[in-house]
Design an enzyme around this catalytic site. Sequence first.
Site, PDB file in Angstrom:
ATOM      1  N   PHE B 128       0.873  -1.158   0.000  1.00 37.95           N
ATOM      2  CA  PHE B 128       0.000   0.000   0.000  1.00 37.95           C
ATOM      3  C   PHE B 128       0.920   1.220   0.000  1.00 37.95           C
ATOM      4  O   PHE B 128       1.840   1.321   0.814  1.00 37.95           O
ATOM      5  CB  PHE B 128      -0.913  -0.018   1.234  1.00 37.95           C
ATOM      6  CG  PHE B 128      -2.035   0.964   1.113  1.00 37.95           C
ATOM      7  CD1 PHE B 128      -3.070   0.732   0.228  1.00 37.95           C
ATOM      8  CD2 PHE B 128      -2.039   2.127   1.847  1.00 37.95           C
ATOM      9  CE1 PHE B 128      -4.102   1.645   0.083  1.00 37.95           C
ATOM     10  CE2 PHE B 128      -3.070   3.046   1.709  1.00 37.95           C
ATOM     11  CZ  PHE B 128      -4.101   2.809   0.827  1.00 37.95           C
ATOM     12  N   ASP B 200       1.288  -4.751   8.571  1.00 40.28           N
ATOM     13  CA  ASP B 200       0.217  -3.798   8.284  1.00 40.28           C
ATOM     14  C   ASP B 200      -1.072  -4.604   8.129  1.00 40.28           C
ATOM     15  O   ASP B 200      -1.219  -5.366   7.173  1.00 40.28           O
ATOM     16  CB  ASP B 200       0.545  -3.017   7.001  1.00 40.28           C
ATOM     17  CG  ASP B 200      -0.535  -1.995   6.659  1.00 40.28           C
ATOM     18  OD1 ASP B 200      -1.696  -2.195   7.068  1.00 40.28           O
ATOM     19  OD2 ASP B 200      -0.223  -1.026   5.954  1.00 40.28           O
ATOM     20  N   TYR B 225     -11.184   1.752   9.910  1.00 36.47           N
ATOM     21  CA  TYR B 225     -12.355   2.210   9.147  1.00 36.47           C
ATOM     22  C   TYR B 225     -12.718   1.289   7.990  1.00 36.47           C
ATOM     23  O   TYR B 225     -13.633   1.591   7.241  1.00 36.47           O
ATOM     24  CB  TYR B 225     -12.182   3.648   8.653  1.00 36.47           C
ATOM     25  CG  TYR B 225     -10.889   3.968   7.932  1.00 36.47           C
ATOM     26  CD1 TYR B 225     -10.671   3.519   6.639  1.00 36.47           C
ATOM     27  CD2 TYR B 225      -9.914   4.736   8.537  1.00 36.47           C
ATOM     28  CE1 TYR B 225      -9.496   3.820   5.980  1.00 36.47           C
ATOM     29  CE2 TYR B 225      -8.729   5.054   7.878  1.00 36.47           C
ATOM     30  CZ  TYR B 225      -8.525   4.598   6.609  1.00 36.47           C
ATOM     31  OH  TYR B 225      -7.359   4.894   5.958  1.00 36.47           O
ATOM     32  N   LYS B 226     -12.004   0.181   7.846  1.00 36.21           N
ATOM     33  CA  LYS B 226     -12.358  -0.766   6.790  1.00 36.21           C
ATOM     34  C   LYS B 226     -13.261  -1.847   7.412  1.00 36.21           C
ATOM     35  O   LYS B 226     -14.423  -1.575   7.717  1.00 36.21           O
ATOM     36  CB  LYS B 226     -11.090  -1.320   6.162  1.00 36.21           C
ATOM     37  CG  LYS B 226     -10.240  -0.238   5.447  1.00 36.21           C
ATOM     38  CD  LYS B 226      -9.000  -0.828   4.799  1.00 36.21           C
ATOM     39  CE  LYS B 226      -8.018   0.223   4.314  1.00 36.21           C
ATOM     40  NZ  LYS B 226      -8.466   0.896   3.079  1.00 36.21           N
ATOM     41  N   ARG B 374     -12.140  -4.162  -7.819  1.00 40.07           N
ATOM     42  CA  ARG B 374     -11.921  -4.801  -6.518  1.00 40.07           C
ATOM     43  C   ARG B 374     -13.235  -4.871  -5.760  1.00 40.07           C
ATOM     44  O   ARG B 374     -13.984  -3.896  -5.721  1.00 40.07           O
ATOM     45  CB  ARG B 374     -10.906  -3.921  -5.781  1.00 40.07           C
ATOM     46  CG  ARG B 374     -10.271  -4.511  -4.578  1.00 40.07           C
ATOM     47  CD  ARG B 374      -9.231  -3.541  -4.006  1.00 40.07           C
ATOM     48  NE  ARG B 374      -9.862  -2.431  -3.313  1.00 40.07           N
ATOM     49  CZ  ARG B 374      -9.360  -1.827  -2.225  1.00 40.07           C
ATOM     50  NH1 ARG B 374      -8.207  -2.222  -1.722  1.00 40.07           N
ATOM     51  NH2 ARG B 374      -9.976  -0.825  -1.659  1.00 40.07           N
TER      52      ARG B 374
END
Lengths: 415, 415
Positions: B128, B200, B225-226, B374
């Site tokens: 990322f 991560d 927040y995912k 995705r």
Amino acid sequence: MSGIPDLAAVEAMDATDPLRAMRDRFILPEGVIYLDGNSLGAASHAVFGELQQAATQEWARDLIRAWNTAGWFEMPIELGDQLGRLIGAAAGQTVVCDTTSTNIYKVLHAAMEMRPGRSAIVAEGDSFPTDLYIAEGVASTRDGVLLRLAGVDAPTIEDLIDENVAVVLVNHVNYKSGELRDMAALTRRAHTAGALIVWDLCHTAGALPVELDQANADFAVGCTYKYLNGGPGAPAFIYAAQRHHGDISQPLSGWWGHARPFAFERGYVAGTGIRRFLCGTQPVLSMRALKGALAIWSDVDMAALRKKSVAQTELFIQLVEAKCGAYGLTLETTRDATRRGSQVSFLHDHGYQIMRALIERGVIGDFRAPSTIRFGFTPLYVSYKDVWLAVEVLEDILRTGAWKDQRFAVKEAVT
Amino acid sequence: MSGIPDLAAVEAMDATDPLRAMRDRFILPEGVIYLDGNSLGAASHAVFGELQQAATQEWARDLIRAWNTAGWFEMPIELGDQLGRLIGAAAGQTVVCDTTSTNIYKVLHAAMEMRPGRSAIVAEGDSFPTDLYIAEGVASTRDGVLLRLAGVDAPTIEDLIDENVAVVLVNHVNYKSGELRDMAALTRRAHTAGALIVWDLCHTAGALPVELDQANADFAVGCTYKYLNGGPGAPAFIYAAQRHHGDISQPLSGWWGHARPFAFERGYVAGTGIRRFLCGTQPVLSMRALKGALAIWSDVDMAALRKKSVAQTELFIQLVEAKCGAYGLTLETTRDATRRGSQVSFLHDHGYQIMRALIERGVIGDFRAPSTIRFGFTPLYVSYKDVWLAVEVLEDILRTGAWKDQRFAVKEAVT
């Protein structure tokens, strides 16, 4: 007691207060006189409205799309510009993000990079502590950096500013004494030595007119949860003068500061202008609360605000000295209103217990070790009558010795 | 089409889904199939309740006192422990604070300090991006640090791990392909070379069972927040294994990480344990929203969650390949479910337009340049019927060529 205003006199002051209507925009609990807005500002209807909208409309309904449809992504810049108007910053120079501590870290790194060959950071020995902790942190990652403190390494900050100094980090108002520094003069002094200056506005943003551009300041940081009423832990801000924008580099180089944040590139390329101080994804709900709080300020005349603030601190000093003079209080704040923020501090050997007793009686200020009792005056929602009543309660507590009760002696954290 | 589940079959799967009741805890808009919980999780009733209480009760009523009465000050630690249970971390090793980017910065510095004499940070070329940007930032403040990337400096990350490596920074699930790494194996590999490892967990926390302690991991970071549904930009987290707590030092040394944060001392003295990663004042409202989101997890069986996640990704792959096989989609995600996160990615030359067309039809996934579409599967609120319907819409868009409409060609930021 001639010349000391009585209740009727302060009620008359409220009746003609041009900021009087602002109080209705805030939610203040019954039975409380709130003189701690310099630690955490009060909640407002506008904040609740924004929070409600952000949570139940934007997030819940638009989900990921809200980043675009609700303008979340541009909030740090938009709120920065809105806040900039209160601190004398033309648009494009202020960004809302992260915490004051993190922002000091970024700004000090940027300033050190802009003054290669200079090794000193100058700050105040009686600075708000986190400023010093962060300066230490910056020094720990850079070879040969010296942290030099006024009151420790020399009597005044001016004494420490020489051609070895890269950056001066200074509080616009001292959190404890309430002393207000002359921004233009100290900025000139720093520039004369070729140093940069970072102003910590935690205790002045929203408390009085600040003129960053006019003072030729280099950088500023501050929080938004004190006089700006953005909510507990609301995101902080950074200001950088336009002339420095091309030179800003700082190591918290996260995706939000990238030139093309949505291109998912492998290498970091700094964005332009004040965006270079952005790093990670910001707390949108807290940011939206702040948006509500900042909206209130579009109706505020900063000159009227300052006038009321000075009148309230003067009134408080006058009343306390007249009514509580016999009980061992010493004024810590300057008597010179032009050098005073929107707070008044008194010293007392038993300050901790006195403040606890005041809070129990609904007069909320705070205590700062070892012996400061501190009262903040937020002109948007504090009335002259509040000031008068607070002194009545203080006098009663001192006269009766109510503060000597055992239950006030046990130390608890007072934020 | 033998063996391909029809609508009745997927409805039967929903009827026996042990997590079925969880969906009612979330607020999902009408007409939307939300397959982007891996970018921003959905809102829940629990979150709204906490936000409401924090704003209108605690802040508005208790004002500054709420730091103590509402336990705001301990939230980073308490939420950390709550979150720790979802990532296999015993209490006292996880703290909620700041952003993922900022937390990576702190953790990488801490790791470099713990491995003096070693100069390399190893990461993934297809990491990322903010992870790499921050690693660059850390390197910029430390002499002679090399950033070595898998896929750039050597084919695999294992190839890069040698006795010169201080720390390995790695994504547990790749944000694009959805590939899941073997945490225990790669941790062992790093330790064999004397290096530390930072995981991560942005794309695994709340998506599948994570076992940090069991894998002997050193550090981890991630967002909330995912899959954890903490709200837009909700505060991130840091995990540090107990055995390292005495050695943690990091330069974002703000007041909240101080041993005595309320003593207002001049010099920084690091607190104990995981608190050393705290820095500035946290966004309480966003933090309280997260508290609501995390409360939901006490009723979730992580093994059942993983089972449903695997079943949904398998079903999605099976249905897309059966129904859309003729339209140029290539599966990017592995077919091996044991090495797959809770997402499925397909490559298509016109992925951007296809995703825009899907979103317009209410099927929300996202696009990652240059050609990835995705789809994230959040077992708490995505049903098997959602999966089935999403494929119906995708098939229709591909078969009719609806994605070729001009209005989908204009590039807009897709967060």
